[in-house]
Design a protein around this motif. Sequence first.
Motif, PDB file in Angstrom:
ATOM      1  N   GLY A  61       0.836  -1.191   0.000  1.00  0.00           N
ATOM      2  CA  GLY A  61       0.000   0.000   0.000  1.00  0.00           C
ATOM      3  C   GLY A  61       0.871   1.241   0.000  1.00  0.00           C
ATOM      4  N   ASP A  62       0.673   2.096   0.996  1.00  0.00           N
ATOM      5  CA  ASP A  62       1.437   3.335   1.092  1.00  0.00           C
ATOM      6  C   ASP A  62       2.706   3.164   1.938  1.00  0.00           C
ATOM      7  N   GLU A  63       3.043   1.927   2.278  1.00  0.00           N
ATOM      8  CA  GLU A  63       4.193   1.678   3.144  1.00  0.00           C
ATOM      9  C   GLU A  63       5.345   1.014   2.377  1.00  0.00           C
ATOM     10  N   LEU A  64       6.557   1.265   2.854  1.00  0.00           N
ATOM     11  CA  LEU A  64       7.764   0.667   2.300  1.00  0.00           C
ATOM     12  C   LEU A  64       8.464  -0.132   3.391  1.00  0.00           C
ATOM     13  N   LEU A  65       8.978  -1.301   3.029  1.00  0.00           N
ATOM     14  CA  LEU A  65       9.745  -2.108   3.967  1.00  0.00           C
ATOM     15  C   LEU A  65      11.208  -1.687   3.902  1.00  0.00           C
ATOM     16  N   LEU A  66      11.714  -1.132   4.981  1.00  0.00           N
ATOM     17  CA  LEU A  66      13.099  -0.702   5.058  1.00  0.00           C
ATOM     18  C   LEU A  66      13.780  -1.398   6.229  1.00  0.00           C
ATOM     19  N   ALA A  89      14.045  -3.942  11.095  1.00  0.00           N
ATOM     20  CA  ALA A  89      13.261  -3.855   9.859  1.00  0.00           C
ATOM     21  C   ALA A  89      11.833  -3.503  10.213  1.00  0.00           C
ATOM     22  N   SER A  90      11.210  -2.644   9.392  1.00  0.00           N
ATOM     23  CA  SER A  90       9.851  -2.224   9.701  1.00  0.00           C
ATOM     24  C   SER A  90       9.206  -1.620   8.451  1.00  0.00           C
ATOM     25  N   TRP A  91       7.869  -1.479   8.510  1.00  0.00           N
ATOM     26  CA  TRP A  91       7.137  -0.768   7.470  1.00  0.00           C
ATOM     27  C   TRP A  91       7.127   0.723   7.812  1.00  0.00           C
ATOM     28  N   PHE A  92       7.389   1.552   6.804  1.00  0.00           N
ATOM     29  CA  PHE A  92       7.395   3.009   6.995  1.00  0.00           C
ATOM     30  C   PHE A  92       6.473   3.661   5.967  1.00  0.00           C
TER      31      PHE A  92
END
Length: 268
Positions: free
Chosen positions: A144-149, A229-232
């Motif tokens: 969606g509107d999140e990126l995994l960084l 690691a997390s969704w941002f």
Amino acid sequence: MDEASYWLLRCKNQFFVVDGGPAGKTFPFGRAADFGNPAMALRIGDWQGRPCHAAEIEPPAVHASVSGELALLRPLHGLAGAEAFALAGRASELLDWQKNHRFCGHCGTPTTKKPGEFAMICPACGLLAYPRISPAVMVLVERGDELLLARSPHFRPGVFSALAGFVEAGETVEQCAVREVREEVGIEIANMRYFRSQPWPFPNSLMIAFFADYAGGEITPDPVEIEAASWFPRDAVPPLPDQASIARHLIDAACRQTRSARDGKGRP
């Protein structure tokens, strides 16, 4: 090699640079004799319409009339620009190749440079040694509107990036992407989309970057490879790698997609 040219002179993994005026740092320009006639110099291409050579040097080999300084490879992106950084990266990889293949890997005979191409040839058995290139895949996972960084323990404090790993023997880049994401954070991906590639001379990688969609699983960081690691949200990402890295361009492109959508322009 009597013609005047730019010289990428490396000393203990640093390059000699000189003041280029408003454009920043540049590489010294002159003839081989001006720099002590460096041994085993390589013609590595052209820059700003002039030929370029690269060579390993010792500090006394540089002519006293040339004022300058030694700079590490990565900071050259900020000191001299992207084009100079790319050229120095090419020089670094080719100098390493020449240094590391002085002897045949098959029979141990001293090698010589093959005329007309970048290859070291064994005069005894004919084995050719070309510059090594190690392909690596980088993946920015979207949900969606999140990126995994994620961040590796060797990153600068606070910096997050996309996931990446080297392609293994007998593996496609797509298979590598799926495996690396699964191994590093424990999730599945789908719908991979090519972004672009970048030669990365640390030491001899070719980075191949992709977007991918989240396809399931919970984030479970590998305790050795991944520190966090997390969704941002795309409009609230943490500190990112510097502009020298394709990782930064990949993440910036994903963030621009959100801004474009909000402006009613759609995906770039």
